[in-house]
Design an enzyme around this catalytic site. Structure first.
Site, PDB file in Angstrom:
ATOM      1  N   GLU A  58      41.604  22.109 -14.633  1.00 49.34           N
ATOM      2  CA  GLU A  58      40.182  21.793 -14.197  1.00 49.34           C
ATOM      3  C   GLU A  58      39.912  21.603 -15.741  1.00 49.34           C
ATOM      4  O   GLU A  58      38.612  21.833 -16.520  1.00 49.34           O
ATOM      5  CB  GLU A  58      39.344  22.553 -13.756  1.00 49.34           C
ATOM      6  CG  GLU A  58      39.530  23.262 -12.385  1.00 49.34           C
ATOM      7  CD  GLU A  58      40.028  21.238 -12.082  1.00 49.34           C
ATOM      8  OE1 GLU A  58      38.968  20.168 -12.197  1.00 49.34           O
ATOM      9  OE2 GLU A  58      40.724  21.801 -10.696  1.00 49.34           O
ATOM     10  N   HIS A 187      37.988  16.549   0.474  1.00 53.32           N
ATOM     11  CA  HIS A 187      37.086  16.553  -1.036  1.00 53.32           C
ATOM     12  C   HIS A 187      35.736  17.396  -1.225  1.00 53.32           C
ATOM     13  O   HIS A 187      34.813  16.459  -0.860  1.00 53.32           O
ATOM     14  CB  HIS A 187      36.832  15.493  -2.016  1.00 53.32           C
ATOM     15  CG  HIS A 187      36.140  15.579  -3.466  1.00 53.32           C
ATOM     16  ND1 HIS A 187      37.200  16.171  -4.429  1.00 53.32           N
ATOM     17  CD2 HIS A 187      35.027  15.819  -4.301  1.00 53.32           C
ATOM     18  CE1 HIS A 187      36.471  16.368  -5.777  1.00 53.32           C
ATOM     19  NE2 HIS A 187      34.941  16.028  -5.624  1.00 53.32           N
ATOM     20  N   ASP A 191      31.314  20.742  -6.262  1.00 47.68           N
ATOM     21  CA  ASP A 191      32.307  21.241  -7.280  1.00 47.68           C
ATOM     22  C   ASP A 191      33.677  22.130  -6.767  1.00 47.68           C
ATOM     23  O   ASP A 191      33.334  22.604  -6.164  1.00 47.68           O
ATOM     24  CB  ASP A 191      31.605  21.817  -8.108  1.00 47.68           C
ATOM     25  CG  ASP A 191      30.732  20.331  -9.081  1.00 47.68           C
ATOM     26  OD1 ASP A 191      31.059  20.016 -10.159  1.00 47.68           O
ATOM     27  OD2 ASP A 191      29.146  20.711  -9.033  1.00 47.68           O
ATOM     28  N   ASN A 193      36.483  21.722  -5.783  1.00 47.08           N
ATOM     29  CA  ASN A 193      37.116  21.508  -4.572  1.00 47.08           C
ATOM     30  C   ASN A 193      38.782  21.777  -4.987  1.00 47.08           C
ATOM     31  O   ASN A 193      40.199  22.466  -4.378  1.00 47.08           O
ATOM     32  CB  ASN A 193      37.298  19.689  -4.135  1.00 47.08           C
ATOM     33  CG  ASN A 193      35.873  19.808  -3.652  1.00 47.08           C
ATOM     34  OD1 ASN A 193      36.424  20.090  -2.323  1.00 47.08           O
ATOM     35  ND2 ASN A 193      34.629  19.458  -4.746  1.00 47.08           N
ATOM     36  N   GLY A 194      39.204  21.587  -6.543  1.00 45.07           N
ATOM     37  CA  GLY A 194      40.726  22.233  -7.094  1.00 45.07           C
ATOM     38  C   GLY A 194      41.054  22.947  -7.138  1.00 45.07           C
ATOM     39  O   GLY A 194      41.598  23.866  -6.499  1.00 45.07           O
ATOM     40  N   ARG A 195      40.325  24.047  -7.578  1.00 42.46           N
ATOM     41  CA  ARG A 195      40.590  25.478  -7.660  1.00 42.46           C
ATOM     42  C   ARG A 195      40.326  26.025  -6.349  1.00 42.46           C
ATOM     43  O   ARG A 195      41.372  26.706  -5.741  1.00 42.46           O
ATOM     44  CB  ARG A 195      39.619  26.053  -8.596  1.00 42.46           C
ATOM     45  CG  ARG A 195      39.722  26.019  -9.793  1.00 42.46           C
ATOM     46  CD  ARG A 195      38.524  26.499 -10.647  1.00 42.46           C
ATOM     47  NE  ARG A 195      37.338  25.651 -10.607  1.00 42.46           N
ATOM     48  CZ  ARG A 195      36.377  26.606 -11.005  1.00 42.46           C
ATOM     49  NH1 ARG A 195      36.123  27.398 -11.520  1.00 42.46           N
ATOM     50  NH2 ARG A 195      35.312  25.385 -10.880  1.00 42.46           N
ATOM     51  N   THR A 196      39.219  25.484  -5.307  1.00 45.03           N
ATOM     52  CA  THR A 196      39.080  25.831  -3.400  1.00 45.03           C
ATOM     53  C   THR A 196      40.575  25.564  -3.213  1.00 45.03           C
ATOM     54  O   THR A 196      41.478  26.547  -3.009  1.00 45.03           O
ATOM     55  CB  THR A 196      38.631  25.512  -3.016  1.00 45.03           C
ATOM     56  OG1 THR A 196      37.369  26.520  -3.647  1.00 45.03           O
ATOM     57  CG2 THR A 196      38.226  25.916  -1.383  1.00 45.03           C
ATOM     58  N   TYR A 229      52.157  15.341 -10.320  1.00 46.10           N
ATOM     59  CA  TYR A 229      51.275  16.107  -9.105  1.00 46.10           C
ATOM     60  C   TYR A 229      49.571  14.676  -8.651  1.00 46.10           C
ATOM     61  O   TYR A 229      49.569  14.731  -7.970  1.00 46.10           O
ATOM     62  CB  TYR A 229      50.526  17.120  -9.835  1.00 46.10           C
ATOM     63  CG  TYR A 229      49.480  18.162  -9.054  1.00 46.10           C
ATOM     64  CD1 TYR A 229      49.751  18.527  -7.230  1.00 46.10           C
ATOM     65  CD2 TYR A 229      48.210  18.279  -9.253  1.00 46.10           C
ATOM     66  CE1 TYR A 229      48.924  19.051  -6.755  1.00 46.10           C
ATOM     67  CE2 TYR A 229      46.464  18.365  -8.326  1.00 46.10           C
ATOM     68  CZ  TYR A 229      47.419  19.033  -6.990  1.00 46.10           C
ATOM     69  OH  TYR A 229      45.934  19.609  -6.432  1.00 46.10           O
ATOM     70  N   TYR A 230      49.150  14.592  -9.964  1.00 45.63           N
ATOM     71  CA  TYR A 230      48.331  13.734  -9.557  1.00 45.63           C
ATOM     72  C   TYR A 230      48.714  12.163  -8.512  1.00 45.63           C
ATOM     73  O   TYR A 230      47.978  11.919  -8.064  1.00 45.63           O
ATOM     74  CB  TYR A 230      47.174  13.217 -10.842  1.00 45.63           C
ATOM     75  CG  TYR A 230      46.528  14.770 -10.883  1.00 45.63           C
ATOM     76  CD1 TYR A 230      45.660  15.358  -9.588  1.00 45.63           C
ATOM     77  CD2 TYR A 230      45.931  15.440 -12.354  1.00 45.63           C
ATOM     78  CE1 TYR A 230      44.523  16.082  -9.437  1.00 45.63           C
ATOM     79  CE2 TYR A 230      45.139  16.526 -12.334  1.00 45.63           C
ATOM     80  CZ  TYR A 230      44.541  17.475 -11.313  1.00 45.63           C
ATOM     81  OH  TYR A 230      43.749  18.285 -11.320  1.00 45.63           O
TER      82      TYR A 230
END
Length: 353
Positions: A58, A187, A191, A193-196, A229-230
């Site tokens: 991030e 999503h 804020d 979302n990626g780390r969670t 990945y993306y």
């Protein structure tokens, strides 16, 4: 966006072959972790590295030195190091949740996200969220917009995570990949979302007993293959073909299992070398396994930590640490008026992995 629907391209021959290989390596990791005298040494070690690299995905960048200082001094001098500290706290909180409840619910996930972001905003309640291409600013994805739709999809995901009667023949590694994709596309938060989502990955593997503790260092593989990945996630969204994405996630599990096994072996070897030096070569009368564990609890330490860990006086703690510096087991440093000590070998293992 639809609820989870299992399709044939989630269980292709290629996927099933790779599932078998990844599961074997994960089982090997689960076994070797038990060779560490105190599991928390490895948990701290992996959590710090996972937190650092997951945050780097991030663009929250910090050095190992800044990160370790954050954990031994009360006041951070570096915002990114504080962000990583939040990530470690969120990981530990999630681990406690699944140990105590044997569930990973919406409430638990919201708690993890709130620790990461230091707010209680919860699930998105306003429309307008869009995922943009960082380089061009163009909209590449628009997640569910209404809170009602988010809650319906989130509840479906929660059921998929916890209800083993759903799709009992579907391998848990495939389920982990599906869960990760679905969470990222829902999503649910403004804020984090990626780390969670990356915390959910390793908690799910622990919840389903593929690991005894969440020590799989998945973010290393993702950050090394960030664009792929993306791209794989985007391909699922455009085509509904999960195979390339699931294969990527299985590769991530396999490669990071290999990497984590290597870390465990290096830590075990170094602990034994230090133990042998203190106990057998130097014959220091204060040797104990607890002392070894304390020296490997974190790469950086200070007098107060050893004092508390070993339940000794501050004076005795300082004596031990300074003497260990004389024997080159530790090195002594100052930051302003603060004195701290570095287990250089341990720090090098982490910084070079």
């Amino acid at each position: 966006m639809d609820k989870i629907n299992i399709t044939d391209n989630m269980e292709t021959v290629s996927i099933l072959k790779k599932v078998n290989i990844a599961n074997k390596k994960l089982a090997e990791l689960k076994g070797i972790v038990k060779t560490i005298p105190n599991e928390k040494i490895l948990i701290n070690f992996i959590f710090l590295q996972e937190a650092k690299d997951s945050s780097a995905i991030e663009n929250i960048i910090t050095t190992h030195d800044e990160l370790y200082k954050q954990f031994i001094f009360d006041k951070s001098q570096h915002i990114a190091a504080k962000e990583v500290e939040n990530y470690v706290e969120a990981l530990y909180s999630g681990y406690d949740i699944i140990k105590n409840t044997e569930l990973l619910t919406i409430n638990g996930i919201c708690e993890i996200q709130s620790i990461l972001e230091r707010n209680n905003a919860g699930i998105r309640s306003q429309s307008g969220t869009k995922i943009l291409n960082a380089a061009t600013g163009k909209v590449i994805y628009e997640p569910p917009q209404t809170k009602q739709e988010i809650e319906i999809l989130f509840a479906d995901l929660e059921n998929f995570i916890n209800n083993d009667a759903l799709y009992p023949e579907l391998d848990n590694l495939i389920k982990m990949a599906i869960i990760h994709y679905q969470f990222e596309k829902i999503h649910p938060f403004f804020d984090g979302n990626g780390r969670t989502g990356r915390i959910i990955n390793v908690l799910y593997l622990t919840l389903k007993k593929l690991l005894d503790s969440p020590v799989l260092y998945l973010s290393k593989y993702i950050i090394e293959n960030k664009q792929e990945y993306y791209s794989k996630i985007d391909y699922v969204t455009k085509t509904n073909d999960y195979e390339p994405y699931i294969l990527f996630m299985l590769d991530a599990v396999y490669e990071t299992s290999c990497h984590t096994i290597s870390i465990v072996e290096k830590i075990s070897k170094t602990m034994m070398e230090v133990k042998h030096k203190i106990r057998d070569e130097l014959k220091l009368n204060y040797y104990s396994q607890e002392l070894i564990n304390a020296l490997f609890y974190m790469p950086y330490t200070k007098i107060a930590f050893i004092e508390e860990y070993l339940n000794i006086t501050r004076r005795t703690s300082a004596k031990y640490l300074n003497e260990l510096c004389e024997y080159n087991i530790l090195s002594k440093h100052k930051l302003g008026n603060n004195v701290y000590y570095i287990n250089e070998t341990l720090a090098n293992i982490l910084s070079n992995t």
